[in-house]
Design a protein around this motif. Structure first.
Motif, PDB file in Angstrom:
ATOM      1  N   ARG A  56       0.811  -1.222   0.000  1.00  0.00           N
ATOM      2  CA  ARG A  56       0.000   0.000   0.000  1.00  0.00           C
ATOM      3  C   ARG A  56       0.846   1.274   0.000  1.00  0.00           C
ATOM      4  O   ARG A  56       0.315   2.362  -0.171  1.00  0.00           O
ATOM      5  N   PRO A  87       2.837   2.874  -2.059  1.00  0.00           N
ATOM      6  CA  PRO A  87       2.772   3.854  -3.151  1.00  0.00           C
ATOM      7  C   PRO A  87       1.583   4.820  -3.049  1.00  0.00           C
ATOM      8  O   PRO A  87       1.596   5.878  -3.677  1.00  0.00           O
ATOM      9  N   LEU A  88       0.605   4.487  -2.233  1.00  0.00           N
ATOM     10  CA  LEU A  88      -0.540   5.385  -2.052  1.00  0.00           C
ATOM     11  C   LEU A  88      -0.130   6.722  -1.438  1.00  0.00           C
ATOM     12  O   LEU A  88      -0.848   7.706  -1.584  1.00  0.00           O
ATOM     13  N   ARG A  89       1.006   6.750  -0.752  1.00  0.00           N
ATOM     14  CA  ARG A  89       1.414   8.012  -0.115  1.00  0.00           C
ATOM     15  C   ARG A  89       1.730   9.086  -1.144  1.00  0.00           C
ATOM     16  O   ARG A  89       1.790  10.259  -0.808  1.00  0.00           O
ATOM     17  N   HIS A  90       1.945   8.700  -2.378  1.00  0.00           N
ATOM     18  CA  HIS A  90       2.185   9.671  -3.442  1.00  0.00           C
ATOM     19  C   HIS A  90       0.901   9.990  -4.207  1.00  0.00           C
ATOM     20  O   HIS A  90       0.961  10.651  -5.232  1.00  0.00           O
ATOM     21  N   GLY A  91      -0.217   9.525  -3.708  1.00  0.00           N
ATOM     22  CA  GLY A  91      -1.495   9.706  -4.381  1.00  0.00           C
ATOM     23  C   GLY A  91      -2.286  10.896  -3.887  1.00  0.00           C
ATOM     24  O   GLY A  91      -3.507  10.924  -4.028  1.00  0.00           O
ATOM     25  N   GLY A  92      -1.633  11.877  -3.302  1.00  0.00           N
ATOM     26  CA  GLY A  92      -2.326  13.063  -2.813  1.00  0.00           C
ATOM     27  C   GLY A  92      -3.084  12.768  -1.535  1.00  0.00           C
ATOM     28  O   GLY A  92      -2.882  11.729  -0.890  1.00  0.00           O
ATOM     29  N   TRP A 126      -6.159  11.854  -0.995  1.00  0.00           N
ATOM     30  CA  TRP A 126      -6.981  10.635  -1.026  1.00  0.00           C
ATOM     31  C   TRP A 126      -6.103   9.399  -0.808  1.00  0.00           C
ATOM     32  O   TRP A 126      -6.462   8.496  -0.055  1.00  0.00           O
ATOM     33  N   GLY A 127      -4.955   9.347  -1.454  1.00  0.00           N
ATOM     34  CA  GLY A 127      -4.046   8.228  -1.276  1.00  0.00           C
ATOM     35  C   GLY A 127      -3.528   8.132   0.141  1.00  0.00           C
ATOM     36  O   GLY A 127      -3.427   7.050   0.719  1.00  0.00           O
ATOM     37  N   LYS A 128      -3.184   9.271   0.721  1.00  0.00           N
ATOM     38  CA  LYS A 128      -2.704   9.283   2.107  1.00  0.00           C
ATOM     39  C   LYS A 128      -3.800   8.823   3.068  1.00  0.00           C
ATOM     40  O   LYS A 128      -3.536   8.108   4.032  1.00  0.00           O
ATOM     41  N   LEU A 180      -6.287   6.764   2.332  1.00  0.00           N
ATOM     42  CA  LEU A 180      -6.413   5.316   2.169  1.00  0.00           C
ATOM     43  C   LEU A 180      -5.276   4.573   2.864  1.00  0.00           C
ATOM     44  O   LEU A 180      -5.487   3.529   3.491  1.00  0.00           O
ATOM     45  N   LEU A 181      -4.074   5.108   2.766  1.00  0.00           N
ATOM     46  CA  LEU A 181      -2.920   4.460   3.387  1.00  0.00           C
ATOM     47  C   LEU A 181      -3.015   4.501   4.912  1.00  0.00           C
ATOM     48  O   LEU A 181      -2.765   3.490   5.577  1.00  0.00           O
TER      49      LEU A 181
END
Length: 127
Positions: free
Chosen positions: A50, A52-57, A59-61, A63-64
């Protein structure tokens, strides 16, 4: 509308406001503590999948941080399947583990409260 319907409506509004506060707190933790959390859980495949979600803005953060809090709060499933390192979990900072557990349980409570209030509102019991 009767008084009971107003009360349920205001309680739903309160839960929604609390959900926005929860999102703010989770995002704050994600932006300030993410590197620390990932460093302590670097041997956990369930977390690193999971990561790579930290680079997803935002929303990604979000989710992470939700995934990490779920894994830290309910580790049994991931420990049995090898997705979580017991050593990493034991070395994880206790105050951060408590905060993540609080975040996880509070979102479970908020979603349960909203579901319950919606069911009460739709059931026709208030008329």
């Amino acid at each position: 509308m009767n008084t009971a319907e107003f009360v349920v409506g205001y309680l739903c509004a309160l839960v929604i406001v609390c959900m926005f506060v929860w999102i703010g707190i989770a995002l704050h933790m994600a932006y300030t503590k993410m590197d620390l959390m990932l460093e302590h859980l670097k041997n956990c495949s369930a977390i690193m999948n999971r990561a790579p979600l930290r680079h997803g803005g935002p929303w990604g953060k979000l989710l992470l941080i939700g995934g990490i809090s779920g894994i830290v709060t309910f580790p049994g499933f991931y420990l049995k399947r090898g997705g979580l390192s017991a050593e990493d979990l034991n070395n994880f900072p206790a105050p951060l583990k408590r905060k993540l557990a609080l975040i996880q349980w509070s979102v479970i409570g908020l979603l349960s409260a909203m579901t319950l209030l919606a069911l009460i509102g739709k059931s026709g019991l208030l008329k």
